[in-house]
Write a protein that holds these residues in place. Structure first.
Motif, PDB file in Angstrom:
ATOM      1  N   ASN A 180      -8.625  12.589  -2.203  1.00 42.30           N
ATOM      2  CA  ASN A 180      -8.904  11.773  -3.388  1.00 42.30           C
ATOM      3  C   ASN A 180      -7.633  11.131  -3.927  1.00 42.30           C
ATOM      4  OD1 ASN A 180     -11.730  12.405  -3.485  1.00 42.30           O
ATOM      5  ND2 ASN A 180     -11.178  14.417  -4.286  1.00 42.30           N
ATOM      6  N   ILE A 181      -6.545  11.868  -3.883  1.00 43.72           N
ATOM      7  CA  ILE A 181      -5.264  11.307  -4.307  1.00 43.72           C
ATOM      8  C   ILE A 181      -4.841  10.187  -3.364  1.00 43.72           C
ATOM      9  CG2 ILE A 181      -2.785  11.795  -4.539  1.00 43.72           C
ATOM     10  CD1 ILE A 181      -3.556  14.547  -5.637  1.00 43.72           C
ATOM     11  N   LEU A 182      -5.021  10.396  -2.069  1.00 43.37           N
ATOM     12  CA  LEU A 182      -4.667   9.359  -1.104  1.00 43.37           C
ATOM     13  C   LEU A 182      -5.516   8.105  -1.298  1.00 43.37           C
ATOM     14  CD1 LEU A 182      -4.150  11.484   2.142  1.00 43.37           C
ATOM     15  CD2 LEU A 182      -2.382  10.337   0.776  1.00 43.37           C
ATOM     16  N   ALA A 183      -6.779   8.279  -1.645  1.00 40.98           N
ATOM     17  CA  ALA A 183      -7.651   7.128  -1.893  1.00 40.98           C
ATOM     18  C   ALA A 183      -7.181   6.353  -3.119  1.00 40.98           C
ATOM     19  CB  ALA A 183      -9.097   7.595  -2.066  1.00 40.98           C
ATOM     20  N   LEU A 184      -6.796   7.078  -4.162  1.00 43.14           N
ATOM     21  CA  LEU A 184      -6.282   6.416  -5.353  1.00 43.14           C
ATOM     22  C   LEU A 184      -4.958   5.711  -5.043  1.00 43.14           C
ATOM     23  CD1 LEU A 184      -6.419   5.753  -8.341  1.00 43.14           C
ATOM     24  CD2 LEU A 184      -5.429   7.992  -8.843  1.00 43.14           C
ATOM     25  N   ARG A 185      -4.093   6.391  -4.285  1.00 45.21           N
ATOM     26  CA  ARG A 185      -2.817   5.776  -3.908  1.00 45.21           C
ATOM     27  C   ARG A 185      -3.049   4.461  -3.153  1.00 45.21           C
ATOM     28  NH1 ARG A 185       1.998   7.416  -3.520  1.00 45.21           N
ATOM     29  NH2 ARG A 185       2.201   6.520  -1.425  1.00 45.21           N
ATOM     30  N   LYS A 186      -4.040   4.445  -2.277  1.00 40.85           N
ATOM     31  CA  LYS A 186      -4.328   3.251  -1.490  1.00 40.85           C
ATOM     32  C   LYS A 186      -4.734   2.089  -2.395  1.00 40.85           C
ATOM     33  CE  LYS A 186      -7.008   1.749   2.543  1.00 40.85           C
ATOM     34  NZ  LYS A 186      -8.000   2.167   3.566  1.00 40.85           N
ATOM     35  N   LYS A 187      -5.550   2.375  -3.410  1.00 39.23           N
ATOM     36  CA  LYS A 187      -5.971   1.331  -4.350  1.00 39.23           C
ATOM     37  C   LYS A 187      -4.786   0.787  -5.141  1.00 39.23           C
ATOM     38  CE  LYS A 187      -9.388   3.655  -6.297  1.00 39.23           C
ATOM     39  NZ  LYS A 187     -10.556   4.019  -7.145  1.00 39.23           N
ATOM     40  N   VAL A 188      -3.907   1.697  -5.552  1.00 37.96           N
ATOM     41  CA  VAL A 188      -2.755   1.292  -6.352  1.00 37.96           C
ATOM     42  C   VAL A 188      -1.756   0.503  -5.501  1.00 37.96           C
ATOM     43  CG1 VAL A 188      -0.774   2.136  -7.690  1.00 37.96           C
ATOM     44  CG2 VAL A 188      -3.026   3.207  -7.979  1.00 37.96           C
ATOM     45  N   ALA A 189      -1.545   0.949  -4.275  1.00 34.03           N
ATOM     46  CA  ALA A 189      -0.502   0.362  -3.422  1.00 34.03           C
ATOM     47  C   ALA A 189      -0.713  -1.121  -3.150  1.00 34.03           C
ATOM     48  CB  ALA A 189      -0.430   1.126  -2.103  1.00 34.03           C
ATOM     49  N   VAL A 190      -1.971  -1.574  -3.127  1.00 35.50           N
ATOM     50  CA  VAL A 190      -2.230  -2.971  -2.769  1.00 35.50           C
ATOM     51  C   VAL A 190      -2.147  -3.910  -3.969  1.00 35.50           C
ATOM     52  CG1 VAL A 190      -3.634  -2.353  -0.786  1.00 35.50           C
ATOM     53  CG2 VAL A 190      -4.748  -2.685  -3.005  1.00 35.50           C
ATOM     54  N   ARG A 191      -1.959  -3.385  -5.162  1.00 34.98           N
ATOM     55  CA  ARG A 191      -1.866  -4.244  -6.332  1.00 34.98           C
ATOM     56  C   ARG A 191      -0.622  -5.123  -6.225  1.00 34.98           C
ATOM     57  NH1 ARG A 191      -5.498  -2.927 -10.294  1.00 34.98           N
ATOM     58  NH2 ARG A 191      -4.358  -4.141 -11.854  1.00 34.98           N
ATOM     59  N   GLN A 192      -0.750  -6.350  -6.660  1.00 36.57           N
ATOM     60  CA  GLN A 192       0.376  -7.285  -6.597  1.00 36.57           C
ATOM     61  C   GLN A 192       1.571  -6.767  -7.387  1.00 36.57           C
ATOM     62  OE1 GLN A 192      -0.163 -11.178  -8.461  1.00 36.57           O
ATOM     63  NE2 GLN A 192       0.950 -12.138  -6.775  1.00 36.57           N
ATOM     64  N   SER A 193       1.303  -6.167  -8.536  1.00 31.84           N
ATOM     65  CA  SER A 193       2.390  -5.650  -9.385  1.00 31.84           C
ATOM     66  C   SER A 193       3.194  -4.581  -8.661  1.00 31.84           C
ATOM     67  CB  SER A 193       1.817  -5.064 -10.679  1.00 31.84           C
ATOM     68  OG  SER A 193       0.940  -3.973 -10.389  1.00 31.84           O
ATOM     69  N   VAL A 194       2.516  -3.782  -7.860  1.00 31.32           N
ATOM     70  CA  VAL A 194       3.172  -2.706  -7.120  1.00 31.32           C
ATOM     71  C   VAL A 194       3.960  -3.273  -5.947  1.00 31.32           C
ATOM     72  CG1 VAL A 194       2.772  -0.612  -5.772  1.00 31.32           C
ATOM     73  CG2 VAL A 194       1.397  -1.055  -7.819  1.00 31.32           C
ATOM     74  N   GLN A 195       3.343  -4.185  -5.218  1.00 30.26           N
ATOM     75  CA  GLN A 195       4.017  -4.791  -4.078  1.00 30.26           C
ATOM     76  C   GLN A 195       5.299  -5.509  -4.507  1.00 30.26           C
ATOM     77  OE1 GLN A 195       2.908  -4.963  -0.527  1.00 30.26           O
ATOM     78  NE2 GLN A 195       2.037  -3.090  -1.373  1.00 30.26           N
ATOM     79  N   ILE A 196       5.226  -6.238  -5.605  1.00 25.55           N
ATOM     80  CA  ILE A 196       6.404  -6.968  -6.089  1.00 25.55           C
ATOM     81  C   ILE A 196       7.492  -5.994  -6.521  1.00 25.55           C
ATOM     82  CG2 ILE A 196       7.263  -8.477  -7.929  1.00 25.55           C
ATOM     83  CD1 ILE A 196       4.532  -9.904  -7.830  1.00 25.55           C
ATOM     84  N   ALA A 197       7.118  -4.962  -7.260  1.00 25.00           N
ATOM     85  CA  ALA A 197       8.111  -3.990  -7.738  1.00 25.00           C
ATOM     86  C   ALA A 197       8.790  -3.291  -6.576  1.00 25.00           C
ATOM     87  CB  ALA A 197       7.446  -2.974  -8.668  1.00 25.00           C
ATOM     88  N   MET A 198       8.016  -2.889  -5.588  1.00 28.73           N
ATOM     89  CA  MET A 198       8.600  -2.159  -4.455  1.00 28.73           C
ATOM     90  C   MET A 198       9.478  -3.089  -3.608  1.00 28.73           C
ATOM     91  SD  MET A 198       5.567   0.475  -3.347  1.00 28.73           S
ATOM     92  CE  MET A 198       6.656   1.417  -2.275  1.00 28.73           C
ATOM     93  N   ARG A 199       9.095  -4.346  -3.502  1.00 31.66           N
ATOM     94  CA  ARG A 199       9.920  -5.303  -2.783  1.00 31.66           C
ATOM     95  C   ARG A 199      11.234  -5.549  -3.532  1.00 31.66           C
ATOM     96  NH1 ARG A 199       6.039  -9.187  -2.332  1.00 31.66           N
ATOM     97  NH2 ARG A 199       4.839  -7.960  -0.876  1.00 31.66           N
ATOM     98  N   ASP A 200      11.135  -5.728  -4.841  1.00 31.10           N
ATOM     99  CA  ASP A 200      12.332  -5.967  -5.656  1.00 31.10           C
ATOM    100  C   ASP A 200      13.303  -4.808  -5.595  1.00 31.10           C
ATOM    101  OD1 ASP A 200      11.400  -8.441  -6.406  1.00 31.10           O
ATOM    102  OD2 ASP A 200      10.775  -7.833  -8.428  1.00 31.10           O
ATOM    103  N   GLU A 201      12.791  -3.592  -5.418  1.00 35.58           N
ATOM    104  CA  GLU A 201      13.651  -2.409  -5.368  1.00 35.58           C
ATOM    105  C   GLU A 201      14.076  -2.061  -3.947  1.00 35.58           C
ATOM    106  OE1 GLU A 201      12.455   0.921  -7.721  1.00 35.58           O
ATOM    107  OE2 GLU A 201      11.853  -0.323  -9.444  1.00 35.58           O
ATOM    108  N   GLY A 202      13.685  -2.905  -2.989  1.00 38.32           N
ATOM    109  CA  GLY A 202      14.102  -2.693  -1.607  1.00 38.32           C
ATOM    110  C   GLY A 202      13.385  -1.559  -0.905  1.00 38.32           C
ATOM    111  N   LEU A 203      12.190  -1.203  -1.378  1.00 37.75           N
ATOM    112  CA  LEU A 203      11.450  -0.080  -0.815  1.00 37.75           C
ATOM    113  C   LEU A 203      10.526  -0.497   0.318  1.00 37.75           C
ATOM    114  CD1 LEU A 203      10.558   1.633  -4.202  1.00 37.75           C
ATOM    115  CD2 LEU A 203      12.429   2.239  -2.653  1.00 37.75           C
ATOM    116  N   ILE A 204      10.155  -1.765   0.325  1.00 36.81           N
ATOM    117  CA  ILE A 204       9.354  -2.328   1.415  1.00 36.81           C
ATOM    118  C   ILE A 204       9.946  -3.686   1.777  1.00 36.81           C
ATOM    119  CG2 ILE A 204       7.205  -1.113   0.853  1.00 36.81           C
ATOM    120  CD1 ILE A 204       6.214  -3.636  -0.524  1.00 36.81           C
ATOM    121  N   PRO A 205       9.701  -4.168   2.988  1.00 36.42           N
ATOM    122  CA  PRO A 205      10.247  -5.475   3.394  1.00 36.42           C
ATOM    123  C   PRO A 205       9.662  -6.624   2.583  1.00 36.42           C
ATOM    124  CG  PRO A 205       9.340  -4.245   5.280  1.00 36.42           C
ATOM    125  CD  PRO A 205       8.960  -3.505   4.047  1.00 36.42           C
TER     126      PRO A 205
END
Length: 205
Positions: A180-205
């Protein structure tokens, strides 16, 4: 506003919510080993506690601690979806932020705060503590009819849970049992706000 952050640290949750509310803000990276910011400032002069996040709301006006910063930012959401303005709904958000901060964050912190490398017995104790806290969250999600932790809307508690559980990879902790936690993580991970933040911090390409 300006967010003082360290890549992948708990300040990432504040970074995500800043993106969600779509405001102009600056980022300043902090080296937590030297406590010097990327602009050469002594971070202790900004936040005497010495850790991130620190949010500069106006020059000289600093707010610290995710349990304060996250609801403060969320209340600026123009859609009013991130946090209820008052009442029990808002209290439930604060309840989850308090639990994540005092229990889950602390459970992971054992692995980062050790002055010496943890031996195998200490690691297993740390993993057991993590599993106990995560099992509570896993069971709650399994019994809940909501899409997210508090209600059907993404909010600051979901961002905080996502960031903290990212650390399982860092400390070599297996999350596979927590479906259930992994399912929630999956929903959160695809949000634009998350993708931008992780990219800005150098966590994803």
């Amino acid at each position: 506003m300006k967010l003082y952050y360290s890549p992948g640290a708990c300040s990432l949750a504040s970074h995500i919510i800043l993106n969600e509310i779509n405001v102009d803000f600056d980022l300043e990276r902090v080296d937590l080993s030297t406590h010097i910011t990327e602009k050469g400032k002594d971070f202790y002069s900004i936040n005497a506690k010495g850790y991130v996040p620190a949010l500069e709301i106006n020059p000289g006006l600093i707010l610290t601690e995710n349990v304060a910063i996250l609801p403060f930012l969320a209340q600026h959401d123009p859609k009013q979806d991130l946090i209820p303005p008052s009442g029990l709904g808002r209290a439930k958000v604060l309840e989850w932020l308090g639990y994540l901060n005092s229990e889950l964050h602390d459970a992971y912190a054992v692995f980062f705060a050790a002055k010496l490398q943890l031996n195998e017995e200490e690691k297993q104790r740390g993993y057991a503590t993590l599993d106990k806290v995560l099992t509570y969250i896993e069971n709650y999600l399994g019994e809940s009819d909501f899409d997210y932790l508090v209600n059907d809307n993404f909010g600051p508690a979901d961002a905080y849970l996502f960031v903290l559980t990212n650390w399982s990879k860092v400390v070599q902790h297996d999350l596979s049992a927590f479906k259930n936690i992994l399912a929630l993580r999956k929903k959160v991970a695809v949000r634009q706000s998350v993708q931008i933040a992780m990219r800005d911090e150098g966590l994803i390409p």
